[in-house]
Design a protein around this motif. Sequence first.
Motif, PDB file in Angstrom:
ATOM      1  N   ARG A 185     -49.252   1.358 -49.854  1.00 33.47           N
ATOM      2  CA  ARG A 185     -49.167   2.308 -50.971  1.00 33.47           C
ATOM      3  C   ARG A 185     -47.846   3.058 -50.940  1.00 33.47           C
ATOM      4  N   ASP A 186     -47.457   3.536 -49.763  1.00 35.05           N
ATOM      5  CA  ASP A 186     -46.195   4.260 -49.638  1.00 35.05           C
ATOM      6  C   ASP A 186     -45.018   3.381 -50.021  1.00 35.05           C
ATOM      7  N   LEU A 231     -45.048   0.715 -51.931  1.00 35.83           N
ATOM      8  CA  LEU A 231     -45.101   0.370 -53.358  1.00 35.83           C
ATOM      9  C   LEU A 231     -44.654   1.531 -54.243  1.00 35.83           C
ATOM     10  N   LYS A 232     -44.819   2.753 -53.777  1.00 35.69           N
ATOM     11  CA  LYS A 232     -44.405   3.932 -54.544  1.00 35.69           C
ATOM     12  C   LYS A 232     -42.919   4.223 -54.398  1.00 35.69           C
ATOM     13  N   HIS A 233     -42.294   3.638 -53.408  1.00 35.47           N
ATOM     14  CA  HIS A 233     -40.900   3.957 -53.114  1.00 35.47           C
ATOM     15  C   HIS A 233     -40.000   3.592 -54.295  1.00 35.47           C
ATOM     16  N   TRP A 234     -38.978   4.380 -54.540  1.00 33.39           N
ATOM     17  CA  TRP A 234     -38.107   4.208 -55.700  1.00 33.39           C
ATOM     18  C   TRP A 234     -37.446   2.835 -55.749  1.00 33.39           C
ATOM     19  N   ARG A 282     -38.562  -0.014 -54.954  1.00 28.70           N
ATOM     20  CA  ARG A 282     -39.471  -1.071 -55.433  1.00 28.70           C
ATOM     21  C   ARG A 282     -39.574  -1.060 -56.944  1.00 28.70           C
ATOM     22  N   ARG A 283     -39.460   0.108 -57.536  1.00 27.41           N
ATOM     23  CA  ARG A 283     -39.556   0.199 -59.000  1.00 27.41           C
ATOM     24  C   ARG A 283     -38.326  -0.393 -59.673  1.00 27.41           C
TER      25      ARG A 283
END
Length: 163
Positions: free
Chosen positions: A71-72, A74-77, A79-80
């Motif tokens: 989760r951490d 996937l939330k990281h900038w 990855r976006r």
Amino acid sequence: MGAYTREEIETIYRRNFKLAYQICLVLMKSVPDAEDAAQTVFRRVMERDTPFRDPEHEKAWLIVTARNECRDQLKHWWRRCREDASALDALTWEEPEDGLVWDQVAALPDKHRLVLYLHYYQGYTTGEIANMLGDNPSTVRSRLVQARKKLKLRLEAEGYGTT
């Protein structure tokens, strides 16, 4: 170092790496990302100050830690900002037909993939899953029902099981 000797950490790693890696792979959908996340999970084992109570506590802690690490990440900038990875191309299952089903499981939302994996691949009850993930057992049962319905529709659309 934490509460464990090098030999104890190696034993925990051998006993649980496949589980942690598979949880990460289910959530990350990328072999390299899953490998990184699983390694981070075991780094956290090395940093633990208190030993696990028993093997079930160890396993539950690893599942929750793997989920949280994914989760951490996937939330990281970063990855976006990058392109989506292909879905689990390199994953192999023990039964050849599982790969066909897994493609459809991998397309489900994270919350559905994780409960399906823990229930059907790891054999946990809905109560045990709820306890590990900090959810209400009825929520886990609902997610499992929703996941099965979505999976059934996806498999039927692909012609799976129609003979």
